[in-house]
Design a protein around this motif. Sequence first.
Motif, PDB file in Angstrom:
ATOM      1  N   UNK A  96     -37.948  24.291  26.913  1.00 25.55           N
ATOM      2  CA  UNK A  96     -39.371  24.480  27.231  1.00 25.55           C
ATOM      3  C   UNK A  96     -39.561  25.690  28.138  1.00 25.55           C
ATOM      4  N   UNK A  97     -38.684  25.827  29.149  1.00 22.14           N
ATOM      5  CA  UNK A  97     -38.773  26.992  30.042  1.00 22.14           C
ATOM      6  C   UNK A  97     -38.603  28.293  29.263  1.00 22.14           C
ATOM      7  N   UNK A  98     -37.667  28.300  28.312  1.00 19.20           N
ATOM      8  CA  UNK A  98     -37.463  29.491  27.478  1.00 19.20           C
ATOM      9  C   UNK A  98     -38.707  29.785  26.645  1.00 19.20           C
ATOM     10  N   UNK A  99     -39.235  28.776  25.978  1.00 16.46           N
ATOM     11  CA  UNK A  99     -40.431  28.983  25.150  1.00 16.46           C
ATOM     12  C   UNK A  99     -41.599  29.476  25.997  1.00 16.46           C
ATOM     13  N   UNK A 100     -41.794  28.865  27.162  1.00 11.18           N
ATOM     14  CA  UNK A 100     -42.903  29.277  28.029  1.00 11.18           C
ATOM     15  C   UNK A 100     -42.706  30.700  28.548  1.00 11.18           C
ATOM     16  N   UNK A 101     -41.478  31.088  28.828  1.00 18.81           N
ATOM     17  CA  UNK A 101     -41.206  32.473  29.262  1.00 18.81           C
ATOM     18  C   UNK A 101     -41.528  33.448  28.133  1.00 18.81           C
TER      19      UNK A 101
ATOM     20  N   UNK B  17     -28.362  30.297  28.430  1.00 17.15           N
ATOM     21  CA  UNK B  17     -28.218  28.922  28.924  1.00 17.15           C
ATOM     22  C   UNK B  17     -28.452  27.909  27.801  1.00 17.15           C
ATOM     23  N   UNK B  18     -29.490  28.117  27.020  1.00 18.77           N
ATOM     24  CA  UNK B  18     -29.801  27.208  25.911  1.00 18.77           C
ATOM     25  C   UNK B  18     -28.643  27.206  24.909  1.00 18.77           C
ATOM     26  N   UNK B  19     -28.128  28.379  24.580  1.00 14.62           N
ATOM     27  CA  UNK B  19     -27.011  28.467  23.630  1.00 14.62           C
ATOM     28  C   UNK B  19     -25.784  27.746  24.168  1.00 14.62           C
ATOM     29  N   UNK B  20     -25.513  27.895  25.458  1.00 16.34           N
ATOM     30  CA  UNK B  20     -24.361  27.224  26.070  1.00 16.34           C
ATOM     31  C   UNK B  20     -24.526  25.703  26.018  1.00 16.34           C
ATOM     32  N   UNK B  21     -25.696  25.217  26.375  1.00  9.86           N
ATOM     33  CA  UNK B  21     -25.949  23.770  26.348  1.00  9.86           C
ATOM     34  C   UNK B  21     -25.802  23.241  24.920  1.00  9.86           C
ATOM     35  N   UNK B  22     -26.337  23.960  23.950  1.00  5.25           N
ATOM     36  CA  UNK B  22     -26.228  23.521  22.549  1.00  5.25           C
ATOM     37  C   UNK B  22     -24.767  23.512  22.090  1.00  5.25           C
ATOM     38  N   UNK B  23     -23.994  24.532  22.495  1.00  2.00           N
ATOM     39  CA  UNK B  23     -22.583  24.601  22.116  1.00  2.00           C
ATOM     40  C   UNK B  23     -21.806  23.434  22.728  1.00  2.00           C
ATOM     41  N   UNK B  24     -22.088  23.128  23.977  1.00  2.00           N
ATOM     42  CA  UNK B  24     -21.403  22.011  24.628  1.00  2.00           C
ATOM     43  C   UNK B  24     -21.772  20.685  23.965  1.00  2.00           C
ATOM     44  N   UNK B  25     -23.039  20.516  23.610  1.00  2.54           N
ATOM     45  CA  UNK B  25     -23.473  19.302  22.901  1.00  2.54           C
ATOM     46  C   UNK B  25     -22.728  19.178  21.575  1.00  2.54           C
ATOM     47  N   UNK B  26     -22.621  20.276  20.855  1.00  6.29           N
ATOM     48  CA  UNK B  26     -21.965  20.276  19.552  1.00  6.29           C
ATOM     49  C   UNK B  26     -20.487  19.930  19.721  1.00  6.29           C
ATOM     50  N   UNK B  27     -19.845  20.503  20.737  1.00  4.44           N
ATOM     51  CA  UNK B  27     -18.426  20.206  20.975  1.00  4.44           C
ATOM     52  C   UNK B  27     -18.225  18.735  21.322  1.00  4.44           C
ATOM     53  N   UNK B  28     -19.097  18.178  22.163  1.00  8.83           N
ATOM     54  CA  UNK B  28     -19.007  16.755  22.503  1.00  8.83           C
ATOM     55  C   UNK B  28     -19.200  15.884  21.267  1.00  8.83           C
ATOM     56  N   UNK B  29     -20.175  16.220  20.437  1.00  7.77           N
ATOM     57  CA  UNK B  29     -20.444  15.487  19.205  1.00  7.77           C
ATOM     58  C   UNK B  29     -19.239  15.555  18.276  1.00  7.77           C
ATOM     59  N   UNK B  30     -18.665  16.759  18.156  1.00  8.29           N
ATOM     60  CA  UNK B  30     -17.508  16.940  17.273  1.00  8.29           C
ATOM     61  C   UNK B  30     -16.312  16.135  17.777  1.00  8.29           C
ATOM     62  N   UNK B  31     -16.070  16.189  19.087  1.00 15.14           N
ATOM     63  CA  UNK B  31     -14.945  15.449  19.668  1.00 15.14           C
ATOM     64  C   UNK B  31     -15.131  13.953  19.441  1.00 15.14           C
ATOM     65  N   UNK B  32     -16.352  13.465  19.633  1.00 12.66           N
ATOM     66  CA  UNK B  32     -16.658  12.049  19.444  1.00 12.66           C
ATOM     67  C   UNK B  32     -16.411  11.629  18.008  1.00 12.66           C
ATOM     68  N   UNK B  33     -16.823  12.457  17.045  1.00 18.89           N
ATOM     69  CA  UNK B  33     -16.656  12.140  15.622  1.00 18.89           C
ATOM     70  C   UNK B  33     -15.202  12.235  15.180  1.00 18.89           C
ATOM     71  N   UNK B  34     -14.431  13.110  15.785  1.00 22.16           N
ATOM     72  CA  UNK B  34     -13.010  13.252  15.438  1.00 22.16           C
ATOM     73  C   UNK B  34     -12.242  12.027  15.943  1.00 22.16           C
ATOM     74  N   UNK B  35     -12.618  11.523  17.096  1.00 25.73           N
ATOM     75  CA  UNK B  35     -11.933  10.362  17.683  1.00 25.73           C
ATOM     76  C   UNK B  35     -12.212   9.095  16.905  1.00 25.73           C
ATOM     77  N   UNK B  36     -13.333   9.014  16.218  1.00 25.88           N
ATOM     78  CA  UNK B  36     -13.694   7.779  15.491  1.00 25.88           C
ATOM     79  C   UNK B  36     -13.027   7.720  14.185  1.00 25.88           C
TER      80      UNK B  36
END
Length: 147
Positions: free
Chosen positions: A35-40, A128-147
């Motif tokens: 939201x901060x990015x869009x508003x900027x 910052x947004x790209x970094x947060x999205x990349x970290x989310x994707x990595x966490x999601x991928x790690x979670x799916x690989x473990x299952x």
Amino acid sequence: PPAHSHSDWIGPPDKHSNLRPIIFYVPPEESALERRLREARQEAQASNQRFWARHNRAFRQEKEEFIYSRLKAKGLEMRDESGQKATLNAEEMADFYKDFLSKNFKKHLQYNRDWYKRNFRITFLMGQVALVRALKWLRWRKKNVEQ
């Protein structure tokens, strides 16, 4: 834009500023950072719109006044016998352009400084947004690989 759209929409050029307005896409689950990015981005667009609309209005008005004064000094009217708008030659108009740019130099300098500040902030937020999205994707991928 249609409700199913998932991207920004860019409109036709504004008649005053000549800038193409953007309607920014708002994702349904937009984070505070997004939201901060869009508003900027929206604030930068609004600022550019205001500056160029004012600038272009002043340019057109001063140009008309310059042409009128030069034609009057030559004893000519704004329209010739056939009704066509009278014009000045390129050298005469170059005098106007040079004077206009010189007179507005400080305004352009301030605009450029503000533009760079805004764009640096937007670029930083995009990183910052790209970094947060990349970290989310990595966490999601790690979670799916473990299952």
